[in-house]
Every structure is written in C-alpha cells, then in structure tokens.
Design a protein around this motif. Structure first.
Motif, PDB file in Angstrom:
ATOM      1  N   PHE A 179       0.811  -1.224   0.000  1.00 46.18           N
ATOM      2  CA  PHE A 179       0.000   0.000   0.000  1.00 46.18           C
ATOM      3  C   PHE A 179       0.842   1.270   0.000  1.00 46.18           C
ATOM      4  O   PHE A 179       0.383   2.320   0.430  1.00 46.18           O
ATOM      5  N   SER A 180       2.066   1.163  -0.490  1.00 45.75           N
ATOM      6  CA  SER A 180       2.976   2.307  -0.488  1.00 45.75           C
ATOM      7  C   SER A 180       3.423   2.632  -1.913  1.00 45.75           C
ATOM      8  O   SER A 180       3.189   1.863  -2.845  1.00 45.75           O
ATOM      9  N   LEU A 181       4.081   3.789  -2.056  1.00 39.43           N
ATOM     10  CA  LEU A 181       4.664   4.159  -3.341  1.00 39.43           C
ATOM     11  C   LEU A 181       6.031   3.519  -3.531  1.00 39.43           C
ATOM     12  O   LEU A 181       6.562   3.510  -4.643  1.00 39.43           O
ATOM     13  N   ILE A 193      -4.595   3.249  -3.785  1.00 37.17           N
ATOM     14  CA  ILE A 193      -3.210   3.330  -3.300  1.00 37.17           C
ATOM     15  C   ILE A 193      -2.683   4.756  -3.419  1.00 37.17           C
ATOM     16  O   ILE A 193      -1.970   5.255  -2.529  1.00 37.17           O
ATOM     17  N   TYR A 194      -3.063   5.438  -4.495  1.00 31.82           N
ATOM     18  CA  TYR A 194      -2.646   6.835  -4.662  1.00 31.82           C
ATOM     19  C   TYR A 194      -3.214   7.705  -3.544  1.00 31.82           C
ATOM     20  O   TYR A 194      -2.490   8.526  -2.951  1.00 31.82           O
ATOM     21  N   LYS A 195      -4.499   7.531  -3.212  1.00 36.11           N
ATOM     22  CA  LYS A 195      -5.127   8.330  -2.150  1.00 36.11           C
ATOM     23  C   LYS A 195      -4.493   8.037  -0.794  1.00 36.11           C
ATOM     24  O   LYS A 195      -4.307   8.946   0.025  1.00 36.11           O
ATOM     25  N   ILE A 196      -4.175   6.767  -0.544  1.00 34.85           N
ATOM     26  CA  ILE A 196      -3.531   6.410   0.721  1.00 34.85           C
ATOM     27  C   ILE A 196      -2.233   7.183   0.898  1.00 34.85           C
ATOM     28  O   ILE A 196      -1.901   7.633   2.001  1.00 34.85           O
ATOM     29  N   ASN A 197      -1.519   7.373  -0.188  1.00 32.13           N
ATOM     30  CA  ASN A 197      -0.182   7.964  -0.118  1.00 32.13           C
ATOM     31  C   ASN A 197      -0.138   9.468  -0.325  1.00 32.13           C
ATOM     32  O   ASN A 197       0.909  10.081  -0.127  1.00 32.13           O
TER      33      ASN A 197
END
Length: 361
Positions: A153-155, A186-190
């Motif tokens: 769940f990371s970049l 995943i983009y929103k999480i990061n």
C-alpha cells in the motif's frame, strides 16, 4: 459433530507426472482424474506455491474440467502444510478470521491417494474467485491476489520507488477499469493528509473490516502476511475494498520454516512495512476502533478457553491419518506436542497484547 477426513483419489499417467516433476517451477498443468465421493472428475493439476515446490511433499492447484464444479468450486488448492508440525495452523487461522467476521476461505483436511498410494494429509483451500463471492451471496467485484511484498500500500518498497502502484498484485477477477480503481486507492492512501484521511479513505476502503483483519493478523502473528498473502475484493455495490487472508500456516508461534517464533515478534500495531496499517493507526478514531475490537477479541475469542475444543478436535481427528502419512509419521511425537505449544503461544501472546493496549490510547 466429528471432523471427518475424506479421501480424494488422484489418477494420473506416469508420463504426465514426469512432466510435472521435470520443472517444479512451472505453472503449466497436466491432465488427470480425481475421484471425490462417487464422482470422478477430469481435472487439470499443477504444483502451487513458491519455495514450497522444493519440498518432498508438494502442494497442488486443481481445476475441475468435467464436471466443471465440485461442491460448488471450479478451482481448489491442496496444501501440503509440510513445514507446519501440527498441519492445523492454516485452518485454525481461517476459522478464527471467520469468527471475527472477516471474509475468509473455507478449508478442509483430506487424504490424498495417488494411483493407489497414500500421499498424506492435505488441506483443501477454497479459491478466492467469483464462486467464493456467489457462495456468500456477495455482489460481484474485482479480486486481486497480493503475490509479493510490493503489495504494501505504499509508493515504495525498501526505500526504492515502485515502477507501478499495482506492483505486487495479480488480478484474478475484474477488468482494466478495476485496475484504475485499485490504483486510485493506493494513490489516495499515499497523498492524503492525516487530517483528511478519516473523510477520504472510507470512500474507498471498508475500514472496520480492515481493522478486524489487522486484529486477526496481529493475534495469530502472521509476520509474513502484512505485505502479501492476502487478497483484495472490491464490492461493486458499496464501492469499497475488503481484505481477505490467505496462506496462514506460519502462525500461532511457528515461522515459515517451522521454527519457533517468539510471542512478541510482531508489534501490537502490526508491521510498519504495511503503509496502510501504519497510517490508519495514526488516526485517533481508527486507532480507538482497532483497540476496541482487539480488546474484545482478547477477552472472548483469542483465548485458550475459546479455541481449546477446536484445536483438540482437529488434532485428534488428524492423528490416525498422520500416523500413516509418509512425510509426517516420523514426526508424530512433535505432532502430539503441538496442541500444548499452540495453547502456550495463545496465553503468552494474549498477555503480551493486553499489556500493550495502552500504546493505542
């Protein structure tokens, strides 16, 4: 009700068996027959797993061709559970997750007889696919398997930026448009600030289901299950992603290689390598919800009193078959010690987690 261990009869040509053995890393199946009960199925069969393919007792992927369903399943997995001296950790974990209200595969031990020769006790696992959803009356939706540690769940991973936000995931159900939705999650999480996280992430993720999964992973102490060994399902009606556990043999105090994993090896907050766990537990309202679920679980379901009958029943039902298992019978003394080993782990882990609940205040 007693836990019955049915027998599956695999009939496979020696030439096809040789093809499997020639390249154990290959996912290419060969044809065979599998008799289950009174029905004989045409099947495709291949080895499954990663490092486990090098073991003497290997695991299998099976697809039913004709008839194309067996007890409502198109595909099943037969896990050898070779490094688990109890052979029950995977099933015990999945049943525990189900008790916590988490979507989790059904599992059943079976005896495998190949061309008339007993090849040991296996754990049959339900495939997480469209039929998994149908059995549970769930809406259709995309399903992804987290196949390696890039599914964090990371970049980035280990300080290196990933080439794709979908790296580490394999879609098994859905379309390219679903890839865009997972990419967006995943983009929103990061990119979402901690301040906005409580408002934005619940639009994409079933928060309570995720935190219940985290409780299960932390209690069973699956060190290997935070950045892979799970599946993601996006419910098309709610639009929310849910997480599904997968491959939980290295749990309840045992490592992947079967060695001892001390009860304090995994933090009460899980592993920081899972960026989503790390972020959610920085948000006070999510951390409070996680604490409440964990505290209740430690008082009710993650106790020897609650799990004792399950462990003893599985152990006693398997023992007559383990004695005959060509890969396990020499380790019967260790097998007999496993229930108490698991109980000791539960006691120590429970106490360890209770003493650290204040870290979630």
């Amino acid at each position: 009700m007693p836990y019955l261990i049915p027998s599956y009869f695999l009939i496979i040509k020696e030439s096809n068996l040789d093809d499997l053995r020639r390249d154990v890393s290959s996912d290419n199946p060969v044809s065979a027959y599998l008799k289950v009960g009174n029905v004989t199925y045409n099947i495709n069969i291949a080895y499954r797993g990663s490092y486990t393919r090098k073991f003497r007792k290997r695991s299998f992927w099976i697809e039913f061709v004709n008839p194309n369903r067996c007890s409502g399943a198109r595909i099943i997995h037969l896990n050898a559970e070779y490094r688990d001296p109890s052979l029950i950790r995977n099933k015990l974990s999945f049943d525990f997750f189900q008790d916590l209200g988490i979507l989790s595969p059904n599992s059943q031990h079976i005896n495998l007889i190949r061309n008339g020769s007993f090849k040991g006790v296996y754990l049959q696992l339900e495939s997480v696919d469209d039929l998994f959803l149908k059995k549970r009356g769930l809406p259709s939706g995309a399903i992804y398997y987290a196949v390696n540690n890039n599914a964090n769940f990371s970049l980035a991973r280990d300080g290196k930026r990933k080439k794709s936000l979908l790296s580490g995931y394999r879609r098994v159900l859905g379309s390219k448009s679903d890839d865009d939705l997972l990419h967006e999650l995943i983009y929103k999480i990061n990119t979402t600030s901690l301040f906005d996280l409580p408002n934005k992430i619940p639009r994409y993720l079933n928060i309570e289901a995720f935190l219940r999964w985290l409780v299960g992973a932390v209690c069973t102490m699956n060190n290997d299950g935070f950045t892979h060994n799970y599946a993601l399902y996006r419910n098309n009606e709610t639009g929310l992603f849910e997480i599904i556990p997968w491959d939980y043999d290295a749990t309840w105090g045992r490592k992947v290689d079967g060695g001892i994993m001390e009860h304090n090896y995994v933090s009460i907050k899980g592993k920081k390598a899972n960026h989503l766990c790390n972020l959610l537990l920085q948000v006070p309202e999510f951390r409070k919800l996680y604490r409440n679920i964990l505290e209740e679980t430690l008082e009710t379901k993650f106790t020897v009193e609650y799990l004792e009958h399950k462990v003893i029943s599985l152990h006693q039902s398997l023992r007559p078959h383990i004695i005959l298992d060509p890969y396990k019978k020499k380790a019967i003394d260790t097998f007999d010690e496993e229930p108490e080993f698991i109980f000791n782990f539960i006691r120590k882990r429970n106490s360890y987690l209770k003493k650290r609940l204040n870290k979630l205040d």
